[in-house]
Design an enzyme around this catalytic site. Sequence first.
Site, PDB file in Angstrom:
ATOM      1  N   ASP A 114       0.827  -1.206   0.000  1.00  0.00           N
ATOM      2  CA  ASP A 114       0.000   0.000   0.000  1.00  0.00           C
ATOM      3  C   ASP A 114       0.861   1.256   0.000  1.00  0.00           C
ATOM      4  OD1 ASP A 114       0.685   0.086   2.707  1.00  0.00           O
ATOM      5  OD2 ASP A 114      -1.028  -1.210   3.174  1.00  0.00           O
ATOM      6  N   LYS A 153      -4.846   3.374  -0.955  1.00  0.00           N
ATOM      7  CA  LYS A 153      -5.748   4.387  -1.505  1.00  0.00           C
ATOM      8  C   LYS A 153      -5.180   4.949  -2.800  1.00  0.00           C
ATOM      9  CE  LYS A 153      -7.635   6.153   2.708  1.00  0.00           C
ATOM     10  NZ  LYS A 153      -7.365   6.988   3.832  1.00  0.00           N
ATOM     11  N   MET A 184      -0.904   8.686  12.895  1.00  0.00           N
ATOM     12  CA  MET A 184      -2.146   9.101  12.215  1.00  0.00           C
ATOM     13  C   MET A 184      -2.750  10.328  12.888  1.00  0.00           C
ATOM     14  SD  MET A 184      -3.689   5.239  11.971  1.00  0.00           S
ATOM     15  CE  MET A 184      -3.201   4.794  13.628  1.00  0.00           C
TER      16      MET A 184
HETATM   17  N1  SAH Z   1       2.405  -0.066  10.925  1.00  0.00           N
HETATM   18  C1  SAH Z   1       2.917   1.269  10.776  1.00  0.00           C
HETATM   19  C2  SAH Z   1       1.907   2.327  11.135  1.00  0.00           C
HETATM   20  C3  SAH Z   1       0.721   2.371  10.239  1.00  0.00           C
HETATM   21  S1  SAH Z   1      -0.409   3.615  10.694  1.00  0.00           S
HETATM   22  C4  SAH Z   1       4.194   1.424  11.594  1.00  0.00           C
HETATM   23  O1  SAH Z   1       4.522   0.561  12.415  1.00  0.00           O
HETATM   24  O2  SAH Z   1       4.887   2.418  11.401  1.00  0.00           O
HETATM   25  C5  SAH Z   1       0.050   4.915   9.603  1.00  0.00           C
HETATM   26  C6  SAH Z   1       0.740   6.022  10.335  1.00  0.00           C
HETATM   27  O3  SAH Z   1       2.086   5.712  10.570  1.00  0.00           O
HETATM   28  C7  SAH Z   1       0.786   7.319   9.571  1.00  0.00           C
HETATM   29  O4  SAH Z   1      -0.425   8.026   9.684  1.00  0.00           O
HETATM   30  C8  SAH Z   1       1.906   8.041  10.254  1.00  0.00           C
HETATM   31  O5  SAH Z   1       1.492   8.593  11.475  1.00  0.00           O
HETATM   32  C9  SAH Z   1       2.843   6.895  10.586  1.00  0.00           C
HETATM   33  N2  SAH Z   1       3.929   6.788   9.608  1.00  0.00           N
HETATM   34  C10 SAH Z   1       4.190   5.752   8.809  1.00  0.00           C
HETATM   35  N3  SAH Z   1       5.287   5.990   8.065  1.00  0.00           N
HETATM   36  C11 SAH Z   1       5.716   7.224   8.393  1.00  0.00           C
HETATM   37  C12 SAH Z   1       6.794   8.042   7.975  1.00  0.00           C
HETATM   38  N4  SAH Z   1       7.674   7.653   7.048  1.00  0.00           N
HETATM   39  N5  SAH Z   1       6.923   9.259   8.540  1.00  0.00           N
HETATM   40  C13 SAH Z   1       6.065   9.689   9.485  1.00  0.00           C
HETATM   41  N6  SAH Z   1       5.041   8.949   9.908  1.00  0.00           N
HETATM   42  C14 SAH Z   1       4.855   7.734   9.383  1.00  0.00           C
END
Ligand code: SAH
Length: 460
Positions: A248, A270, A383
Amino acid sequence: MQYLPVCLKLKDTPVVLVGGGTVATRKARLLLRAGANLTVVSPKITTELEDALLESGGVWQQSEYTETDVHGKKLVIAATPNSQVNQRVHDDATALSLPVNVVDNPALCTFIFPSIIDRDPIIIAVSSSGQSPVLARILRRKIEAMVPAAYGRLARFAGGLRQTVKQAVPEESPRRLFWESVMEGSVAEQVLAGREDAAREELLQRLQDTESLHSGEVYLIGAGPGDPDLLTFKAARLLQCADVVLYDRLVAPAIVDMARRDAQRIYVGKRRAEHAVPQGDINQLLLDLALQGKRIARLKGGDPFIFGRGGEEIELLAQHQVPFQVVPGITAGSGAACYAGIPLTHRDHAQSVRFVAGYLKDDTVDHDWNSFQSPSETLVFYMGLMGLPIICEQLQAHGRAADTPVALIERATLLEQRVLRGTLATMADIVQREQPTAPTLIIVGDVVRLQEDLSWFGEA
Ligand code: SAH
């Protein structure tokens, strides 16, 4: 890509090499090893080259170069110290649309020689596209050290059984799985140890076990926060085994590119102005593909078990007894903190850290805000971009000081990473002004103050 690496079949093919010095000798050795029908054109040649030609039936044409020397040839190489001669060889060859290489002169080459790691029949070519031969040689040394000399034997062993296996397992996908299990398991170990007969017996026995040959598998893989270097070895290995890759928006394209070239890629995130594939459909798709005997890499941003709905995706698989593996990844909180220079815990500032979902539900961020009071706890909101004003407001209303530092890290660990800093009182305005775009992560707590000393990234 400036050059496409291909492997030329040179056996009994007429090739002309113009030049007879040490560089020409090196090239001639390679060409002869590949079985070329070689003619060397030069008034003088090294004794080493003369011997090599005698040994392999090559021809030394003791003369200056003339245009007719390229006639009837399939490949042309110029390695003389005379740039005018080299230029003429190039011009004559290209006039006949023949591939030509002029040693150490990329502008006059229609093909180039890569560095080679030779584990015949395995050949590994390394090229810097002429940009840095030294770097290509360093890489070659590393690969030389990594690939055991006996890999050539292993390839020959597999070659000898290819037809047998093809007949026993006609479908492509389970056959590939079979070969992978052979190459990474005890059969290969036996071959590498020189016990080919025992290895052959074990392989033939395994071919009988038809049930295990046809079962699919799902790898739920944490792909980290963005920087492809943050992928684990296990993630990279399983990704390269997969027949199908589901990914995704949060997964970096460079990581998806690491899958096998023939692997099917399915985007389930999306699209602009559209909704993501519903979670239930993804779960079902994983199951269907696995039941078809496919190996599926389901790539998730960060860690699959941290706000990744990883648990839901494997529930259905577990119910249907489809084998799966979950590979942890570096979660965005950890990646963002390290790349921004904000330690999440610190002896003097924070004894605990909490990962919190910051999304809006019914226009609010729903939490037991009273439990967020402790000034010695770092809070990491995932998020949370839309909900940021509410988060800042609620934390202040429930006991966190207005001057508690806040950092918002945009596109953490990627080259475009940006860090915005403020306090619970000021952050909403800063975000309004700077308009960061997703994905962003919010870190709240005294540890944010340490960023000035520990950061090596730019900040806004
Ligand atoms: N499983 C993922 C989180 C998924 S929820 C993890 O462990 O990181 C999605 C959220 O992760 C986004 O809304 C954001 O808050 C955060 N996120 C993911 N990648 C990011 C990045 N490169 N920089 C900042 N926030 C990030």
